[in-house]
Motif scaffolding. Structure first.
Motif, PDB file in Angstrom:
ATOM      1  N   VAL A 218      -5.642  -2.336   2.655  1.00 15.69           N
ATOM      2  CA  VAL A 218      -5.107  -3.751   2.324  1.00 15.69           C
ATOM      3  C   VAL A 218      -6.042  -4.839   2.798  1.00 15.69           C
ATOM      4  O   VAL A 218      -6.545  -5.873   2.012  1.00 15.69           O
ATOM      5  CB  VAL A 218      -3.743  -3.821   3.404  1.00 15.69           C
TER       6      VAL A 218
ATOM      7  N   SER B 170      -3.944   0.718  -2.515  1.00 17.04           N
ATOM      8  CA  SER B 170      -3.510  -0.729  -2.653  1.00 17.04           C
ATOM      9  C   SER B 170      -4.151  -1.250  -3.970  1.00 17.04           C
ATOM     10  O   SER B 170      -5.567  -1.217  -3.894  1.00 17.04           O
ATOM     11  CB  SER B 170      -3.700  -1.635  -1.493  1.00 17.04           C
TER      12      SER B 170
ATOM     13  N   GLU C   5      -3.209   2.460   6.108  1.00 20.59           N
ATOM     14  CA  GLU C   5      -2.924   1.484   4.853  1.00 20.59           C
ATOM     15  C   GLU C   5      -3.840   0.384   5.222  1.00 20.59           C
ATOM     16  O   GLU C   5      -4.185  -0.422   4.134  1.00 20.59           O
ATOM     17  CB  GLU C   5      -1.471   0.954   5.164  1.00 20.59           C
TER      18      GLU C   5
ATOM     19  N   ALA D 164       0.767  -1.267  -0.096  1.00 22.19           N
ATOM     20  CA  ALA D 164       0.056   0.067  -0.053  1.00 22.19           C
ATOM     21  C   ALA D 164       0.796   1.353  -0.116  1.00 22.19           C
ATOM     22  O   ALA D 164       2.166   1.261   0.348  1.00 22.19           O
ATOM     23  CB  ALA D 164      -0.850   0.105   1.254  1.00 22.19           C
TER      24      ALA D 164
END
Ligand code: AMP
Length: 406
Positions: free
Chosen positions: A281, A217, A277, A195
């Motif tokens: 993800v 991502s 992130e 990411a």
């Protein structure tokens, strides 16, 4: 049904709970009024098949050790491993011992030797607090005067209290940054999908650093070869070095790297899932998260996790004044309409409830709006369509998350 306790109160814990809920029943402690299943009961007083500790502070403070000592199954390193994030000086020493490429550095507790070390460096000066400083204890500057000021204000305790009484001074590195999150079981590590996050508050990377204003991502430039290289050159040797010190590291090892002209170098390790992130993800995970984190907690990771072929983009909606002085208590409007956009999930980070029972802003980063789609462009379109439904006085967000993916 497996029962899971998630510890923490932000957007990262909301997405963890959301994805764990595919195959488990979970509660989040303390959570927040926007996260379903939030309870005020402390984790030590809860029972579950698996405990997942989200933030770094309780890990550094030994929460995972205390839970393990009472026979619980825990995903998250003990205080010994969490020192990777709790002390940059210790982390740098582990990297050097493990032969992991990293910026040249010195560690200091006295002003004069620290200033003398700065004088031996050229170009870009980097001064960091040894201890946790909520992501704010790093100065990267071309000005020797500013670097000297940082050394003085850190070491005196003025700027960050005890966290700054030891400083790490590093050579400045240049190049694009990259984060790799790996799930570790003490022996083995498996990488999660890459990411890219956005640290600056404003479009085009303008303005001050924040905890993160968005992420996407996958990252086209981070090919499986790059991930394999980072795992082999950084994550696996680090895990082996920890093992050699008797540290059984079961949790996330999050490597922050710079792709320098001399190859990837580690800037830092975090000991937990990145925020935001994780919000791009984990929604892409196609294998089972309960099984993955449970296997890591047991020291018995199995097959590598798998991710969909699509993309995810998250946009952080922040409160008035963030990051300097976020205002709280503003009523959040449009949450249902935002969450109803196809392919969108809204994760609640800094969210509270007022006396009238309304959801209100309760922190700097308030909501993480994640759009998923077949590619980054569609995921991004959906995320921003949802963001347009949201409002509160002073709401701000970046408009360029994933606009030009690298
Ligand atoms: P850290 O908390 O150590 O990751 O540092 C925060 C940010 O400061 C990083 O994401 C980089 O952008 C920058 N930084 C840290 N160390 C260095 C370095 N040695 N050279 C250049 N930039 C750095």
């Amino acid at each position: 049904m497996t029962h899971v306790v998630v510890v923490g109160s932000g957007g990262r814990e909301h997405v963890l709970a959301h994805v764990l809920a595919r195959s488990a029943e979970e509660v989040v402690t303390p959570g927040n009024p926007g996260i379903p299943g939030s309870v005020a009961t402390p984790p030590e007083e809860l029972d579950a098949d698996l405990f997942v500790v989200g933030p770094e502070a309780p890990l550094v403070d030994g929460l995972a050790d205390r839970l393990r000592a009472s026979g619980r199954r825990v995903f998250g390193p003990g205080a010994d491993g969490a020192e990777l994030e709790g002390s940059k000086a210790w982390m740098k020493q582990v990297l050097v011992d493990a032969g992991v490429p990293t910026a040249a550095h010195g560690t200091f507790t006295e002003v004069e030797p620290a200033l003398a070390f700065l004088d031996t460096m050229a170009g870009l000066y980097v001064v960091k607090t040894d201890g946790l400083a909520a992501g704010k204890g790093v100065v990267v500057t071309e000005s020797l005067a500013d670097a000297r000021d940082a050394v003085r204000s850190y070491l005196s305790g003025e700027a960050f209290g005890d966290a700054g009484r030891t400083v790490v001074i590093e050579e400045g590195l240049t190049g694009p940054e990259l984060s790799i999150l790996a799930v570790c079981d003490g022996q083995r590590a498996v990488a999660l999908a890459p990411a890219q996050d956005f640290k600056r508050v404003g479009d085009g990377d303008a303005g001050p650093n924040t905890g993160g204003m968005g992420a996407y991502s996958p990252v086209p430039a981070v090919t499986p070869d790059v991930v394999a290289h980072v795992m082999g050159a950084a994550v696996e040797p680090t895990l082996a070095a920890l093992r050699a010190k008797g540290i059984d590291y079961r949790g996330v090892l999050y490597a922050g790297l710079m792709l320098t002209p001399d190859g990837p170098k580690v800037l830092e390790y975090n000991v937990r899932f990145g925020d935001p992130e994780t919000q791009v993800v984990l929604p892409r995970l196609t294998s089972d998260l309960v099984e993955l984190l449970g296997a890591a907690a047991d020291g018995a990771l199995g097959a590598d996790p798998t991710f969909d072929d699509g993309a995810a983009v998250t946009v952080v909606c922040a409160s008035e004044g963030y990051p300097a002085s976020p205002r709280t208590g503003d009523p959040i409007e449009g949450l249902d309409a935002a969450a109803a956009v196809d392919g969108v999930t809204v994760f609640c980070a800094g969210v509270g409830r007022d006396d009238a029972g309304r959801l209100v802003t309760a922190g700097g980063r308030v909501l993480n709006v994640t759009g998923q789609g077949p590619d980054l462009a569609e995921a991004r379109r959906r995320a921003y369509e949802a963001v347009a439904h949201l409002s509160w006085p002073g709401l701000h967000h970046r408009t360029d998350i994933a606009a030009t993916p690298t």
